[in-house]
Design a protein around this motif. Structure first.
Motif, short mmCIF file in Angstrom:
data_model
loop_
_atom_site.label_atom_id
_atom_site.label_comp_id
_atom_site.label_asym_id
_atom_site.label_seq_id
_atom_site.Cartn_x
_atom_site.Cartn_y
_atom_site.Cartn_z
N GLU A 11 0.81 -1.23 0.00
CA GLU A 11 0.00 0.00 0.00
C GLU A 11 0.84 1.28 0.00
O GLU A 11 0.30 2.38 0.01
CB GLU A 11 -0.97 0.01 1.18
N MET A 12 2.16 1.15 -0.04
CA MET A 12 3.04 2.31 0.00
C MET A 12 3.71 2.53 -1.35
O MET A 12 3.89 1.59 -2.13
CB MET A 12 4.10 2.15 1.09
N SER A 13 4.09 3.80 -1.61
CA SER A 13 4.80 4.12 -2.85
C SER A 13 5.82 5.22 -2.57
O SER A 13 5.72 5.94 -1.58
CB SER A 13 3.82 4.59 -3.93
N VAL A 14 6.80 5.34 -3.46
CA VAL A 14 7.83 6.38 -3.37
C VAL A 14 7.89 7.09 -4.70
O VAL A 14 7.90 6.46 -5.75
CB VAL A 14 9.21 5.78 -3.03
N SER A 15 7.89 8.41 -4.67
CA SER A 15 8.07 9.20 -5.89
C SER A 15 9.33 10.05 -5.73
O SER A 15 9.81 10.29 -4.62
CB SER A 15 6.86 10.09 -6.15
N TYR A 16 9.86 10.48 -6.86
CA TYR A 16 11.08 11.29 -6.86
C TYR A 16 10.88 12.45 -7.83
O TYR A 16 10.47 12.25 -8.97
CB TYR A 16 12.26 10.43 -7.28
N ARG A 17 11.13 13.68 -7.36
CA ARG A 17 11.02 14.88 -8.20
C ARG A 17 12.35 15.62 -8.19
O ARG A 17 13.06 15.59 -7.19
CB ARG A 17 9.97 15.86 -7.68
N VAL A 18 12.62 16.30 -9.29
CA VAL A 18 13.81 17.14 -9.39
C VAL A 18 13.33 18.52 -9.85
O VAL A 18 13.35 18.82 -11.04
CB VAL A 18 14.84 16.56 -10.37
N PRO A 19 12.87 19.38 -8.91
CA PRO A 19 12.36 20.69 -9.29
C PRO A 19 13.44 21.70 -9.69
O PRO A 19 13.14 22.68 -10.34
CB PRO A 19 11.59 21.16 -8.06
N ALA A 20 14.67 21.48 -9.30
CA ALA A 20 15.78 22.39 -9.64
C ALA A 20 17.07 21.59 -9.57
O ALA A 20 17.16 20.54 -10.19
CB ALA A 20 15.79 23.58 -8.69
N ASP A 21 18.04 22.02 -8.78
CA ASP A 21 19.30 21.30 -8.64
C ASP A 21 19.33 20.45 -7.37
O ASP A 21 20.36 20.28 -6.74
CB ASP A 21 20.48 22.27 -8.67
N PHE A 22 18.20 19.90 -7.00
CA PHE A 22 18.07 19.02 -5.84
C PHE A 22 16.95 18.04 -6.12
O PHE A 22 16.23 18.17 -7.11
CB PHE A 22 17.78 19.82 -4.55
N GLY A 23 16.82 17.03 -5.28
CA GLY A 23 15.76 16.04 -5.46
C GLY A 23 14.93 15.91 -4.20
O GLY A 23 15.39 16.18 -3.10
N ILE A 24 13.69 15.48 -4.37
CA ILE A 24 12.79 15.24 -3.25
C ILE A 24 12.14 13.88 -3.43
O ILE A 24 11.47 13.63 -4.44
CB ILE A 24 11.70 16.33 -3.14
N TYR A 25 12.39 12.98 -2.48
CA TYR A 25 11.70 11.70 -2.43
C TYR A 25 10.49 11.87 -1.53
O TYR A 25 10.59 12.46 -0.45
CB TYR A 25 12.59 10.62 -1.83
N LEU A 45 15.52 23.61 2.38
CA LEU A 45 14.70 23.53 1.19
C LEU A 45 14.43 24.95 0.67
O LEU A 45 14.06 25.82 1.46
CB LEU A 45 13.40 22.83 1.52
N PRO A 46 14.63 25.21 -0.61
CA PRO A 46 14.36 26.55 -1.15
C PRO A 46 12.91 26.96 -0.94
O PRO A 46 12.03 26.11 -0.94
CB PRO A 46 14.68 26.41 -2.64
N THR A 47 12.65 28.25 -0.75
CA THR A 47 11.29 28.74 -0.55
C THR A 47 10.46 28.51 -1.79
O THR A 47 10.96 28.53 -2.91
CB THR A 47 11.28 30.23 -0.19
N GLY A 48 9.18 28.27 -1.61
CA GLY A 48 8.26 28.06 -2.71
C GLY A 48 8.22 26.63 -3.23
O GLY A 48 7.52 26.34 -4.17
N VAL A 49 8.95 25.71 -2.60
CA VAL A 49 8.93 24.31 -3.02
C VAL A 49 8.14 23.51 -2.01
O VAL A 49 8.47 23.46 -0.84
CB VAL A 49 10.37 23.75 -3.10
#
Length: 50
Positions: A11-25, A45-49
């Protein structure tokens, strides 16, 4: 974390995003966010993310 390995329950999942020069799991369970992991070299974390 290049050598990290984990298994999530069905029932769990992991996603990964790269909005700029960093990543967020993001780990979710039943559609709800449980944990966010920031991967980058900035001290915060940069503001606005979300």
């Amino acid at each position: 974390m290049s050598s990290a390995c984990m298994r999530l329950p069905n029932e769990m999942s992991v996603s990964y995003r790269v909005p700029a020069d960093f990543g967020i799991y993001t780990v979710q369970s039943s559609g709800k966010n449980l944990l966010s992991v920031y991967v980058g070299s900035a001290p915060q974390l940069p503001t606005g993310v979300p």
